[in-house]
Design an enzyme around this catalytic site. Structure first.
Site, short mmCIF file in Angstrom:
data_model
loop_
_atom_site.label_atom_id
_atom_site.label_comp_id
_atom_site.label_asym_id
_atom_site.label_seq_id
_atom_site.Cartn_x
_atom_site.Cartn_y
_atom_site.Cartn_z
N ARG A 49 -91.16 12.10 103.99
CA ARG A 49 -91.01 10.70 103.52
C ARG A 49 -91.36 9.75 104.65
O ARG A 49 -91.98 8.71 104.46
CB ARG A 49 -89.59 10.44 102.98
CG ARG A 49 -89.33 8.97 102.69
CD ARG A 49 -88.11 8.69 101.82
NE ARG A 49 -86.98 9.54 102.08
CZ ARG A 49 -86.18 9.46 103.15
NH1 ARG A 49 -86.39 8.53 104.06
NH2 ARG A 49 -85.16 10.28 103.31
N TYR A 101 -100.64 -9.88 87.21
CA TYR A 101 -100.49 -8.64 86.44
C TYR A 101 -99.09 -8.58 85.80
O TYR A 101 -98.09 -8.93 86.45
CB TYR A 101 -100.72 -7.44 87.37
CG TYR A 101 -100.34 -6.14 86.73
CD1 TYR A 101 -101.00 -5.67 85.61
CD2 TYR A 101 -99.28 -5.38 87.23
CE1 TYR A 101 -100.62 -4.50 84.99
CE2 TYR A 101 -98.89 -4.20 86.62
CZ TYR A 101 -99.57 -3.76 85.50
OH TYR A 101 -99.19 -2.60 84.89
N ASP A 173 -103.20 -9.21 95.91
CA ASP A 173 -103.49 -7.99 95.14
C ASP A 173 -105.00 -7.89 95.01
O ASP A 173 -105.63 -8.67 94.30
CB ASP A 173 -102.79 -8.10 93.78
CG ASP A 173 -102.98 -6.86 92.91
OD1 ASP A 173 -103.99 -6.16 93.08
OD2 ASP A 173 -102.12 -6.62 92.04
N LYS A 198 -106.76 2.45 90.24
CA LYS A 198 -107.95 1.85 89.64
C LYS A 198 -109.22 2.26 90.42
O LYS A 198 -109.46 3.42 90.62
CB LYS A 198 -107.76 0.34 89.57
CG LYS A 198 -106.40 -0.07 88.95
CD LYS A 198 -106.30 0.32 87.51
CE LYS A 198 -104.92 0.33 86.88
NZ LYS A 198 -103.84 -0.45 87.39
C1 LIG Z 1 -104.06 -6.07 89.31
C2 LIG Z 1 -103.03 -4.98 89.18
N1 LIG Z 1 -102.07 -4.89 90.11
C3 LIG Z 1 -101.11 -3.94 90.05
C4 LIG Z 1 -101.09 -3.02 89.02
C5 LIG Z 1 -100.00 -1.99 88.98
O1 LIG Z 1 -100.47 -0.76 89.42
P1 LIG Z 1 -99.91 0.67 88.93
O2 LIG Z 1 -100.18 0.76 87.47
O3 LIG Z 1 -100.70 1.65 89.76
O4 LIG Z 1 -98.45 0.69 89.23
C6 LIG Z 1 -102.08 -3.07 88.04
C7 LIG Z 1 -102.06 -2.09 86.93
O5 LIG Z 1 -102.75 -2.24 85.94
C8 LIG Z 1 -103.08 -4.08 88.12
O6 LIG Z 1 -104.04 -4.19 87.21
#
Ligand SMILES: Cc1ncc(COP(=O)(O)O)c(C=O)c1O
Length: 381
Positions: A49, A101, A173, A198
């Site tokens: 961890r 998001y 992000d 992604k």
């Molecule tokens: C722009 C964005 N940020 C964060 C996330 C969250 O990521 P995760 O689904 O890997 O937890 C997503 C998921 O679709 C996203 O599109």
């Protein structure tokens, strides 16, 4: 090796081969714990961890690609984002982009609020609105650019200046563009976050999150939080993300080319009300976007007449998978109101322009001609 271009650095980096064996793939170290000669001598690793060589390979790779000092790998994008929010304390305030998001929206509005962390959502295309939203207790300005799902563009440099003038940190992000197209730390952003589920991994086969800190002070704090909260990425998944990273530039190039062609096709289509894609010259954020990013990216959204039209179109379309998520080798069509943004109440969604006619498309590696033909037959139906 930093004199190499980004494309070359994806392959020729510190992890090009394993120093111990010459293996040209990063070894997966499954051990959860590491032998110590005695209780006073700690080796480089003691417990997975706190540190694991496979995870560390991914963490150093992303830090180098984003131009930060240290990377952190988490069990999902939300684990990365949520752990980053733990930098805040009771009584602090965060300014968040309004079409963030859905999962981040949920974290801010239904979890952080219970711990006394306040928030204000603002339209981050409007720097004056951001300035007005900053309070004496604001500690973080949280950006997503281009945003999800409306591809709104935030002026990163403008926000960083505002944050510095008000002594707060900036988080961004960078899931939609990846460091291949946008490197926020070069504009002074303090913490870059990713859903590595992604484009970074790219094959719809792993959930992962990454964070990269701009400086050592922030990195040390985030390390303590990563180790304390413990939502680290497992080693098999670290390896999958590392493998995905090797083809990031070719995947992004091909997908972006397809996205641009499809955006132009949709923009000229009589059945499409609006197309949101920063690569289109008439996108309101086009000029700002190209000051801070090297391309329009591979995600776009478009608006049809309403829910009925969306239902008929998505039933008729053959090539894209209809699913949540984005950033994969296969094109993915999704319906934000009931999928990625289902966590947002209807009134909030509509206020943000995420209407019942909106579809989001993440363009994969199929031939754009095939995709356009497929869309056309679906529109005809
Ligand atoms: C722009 C964005 N940020 C964060 C996330 C969250 O990521 P995760 O689904 O890997 O937890 C997503 C998921 O679709 C996203 O599109």
């Amino acid at each position: 090796m930093s004199h190499y271009t980004f494309q070359t650095r994806l392959l020729h980096n510190e992890h090009k081969f394993d120093r111990a064996t010459g293996a040209v793939s990063v070894p997966i170290q499954h051990a959860s714990t590491f032998h110590q000669a005695d209780f006073d001598s700690f080796g480089e690793y003691d417990y997975s961890r706190s540190g694991n060589p496979t995870r560390e390979a991914l963490e150093t790779a992303i830090a180098e690609l984003e131009g930060g000092v240290r990377g952190f790998a988490f069990a999902s994008g939300m684990a990365a984002i949520s752990t980053a929010f733990l930098l805040l304390s009771k009584g602090d305030h965060v300014v968040v982009t309004e079409d963030v998001y859905g999962g981040t929206f949920r974290m801010v509005t239904s979890v952080l609020n219970r711990f006394g962390i306040e928030h204000t959502f603002v339209d981050m295309t409007d720097l004056d609105a951001v300035a007005k939203a900053i309070q004496p207790n604001t500690k973080v300005i949280y950006m997503e650019t281009p945003s999800n799902p409306l591809l709104k563009v935030t002026d990163i440099d403008g926000i960083v200046k505002l944050a510095r003038a008000n002594d707060c940190l900036t988080f961004l992000d960078n899931t939609f563009l990846t460091p291949y197209l946008q490197r926020p730390i070069e504009f002074g952003v303090d913490l870059v976050l990713h859903s590595a589920t992604k484009f970074l991994s790219g094959h719809s086969d792993v959930l992962a999150g990454l964070a990269v800190a701009k400086d050592e002070e922030l990195a040390a704090k985030l390390y303590t939080l990563q180790n304390s909260f413990g939502a680290v990425l497992g080693v098999q998944d670290c390896w999958l993300v590392l493998r995905g990273l090797k083809t990031l530039s070719v995947r992004m190039e091909q997908s972006q080319k397809g996205a641009a062609e499809i955006a132009h096709y949709l923009a000229a289509h009589s059945k499409v009300k609006n197309v949101y894609y920063p690569g289109l010259a008439d996108h309101p954020g086009h000029a700002i976007h190209f000051r801070q990013a090297a391309g329009g990216g591979a995600v776009l959204s478009f608006e049809l007449e309403g829910e009925d039209a969306v239902r008929r179109f998505s039933a008729a379309v053959q090539i894209p998978v209809f699913a949540v998520s984005l950033g994969a080798v296969e094109s993915i069509l999704s319906y934000p109101p009931k999928m990625s943004h289902a966590a947002m109440p209807d009134a909030e969604r509509n206020k943000r322009g995420i209407t019942n006619g909106l579809l989001r498309l993440s363009v994969g590696l199929e031939s754009p001609d095939d995709l356009i033909r497929d869309f056309e037959q679906a529109f005809q139906k």
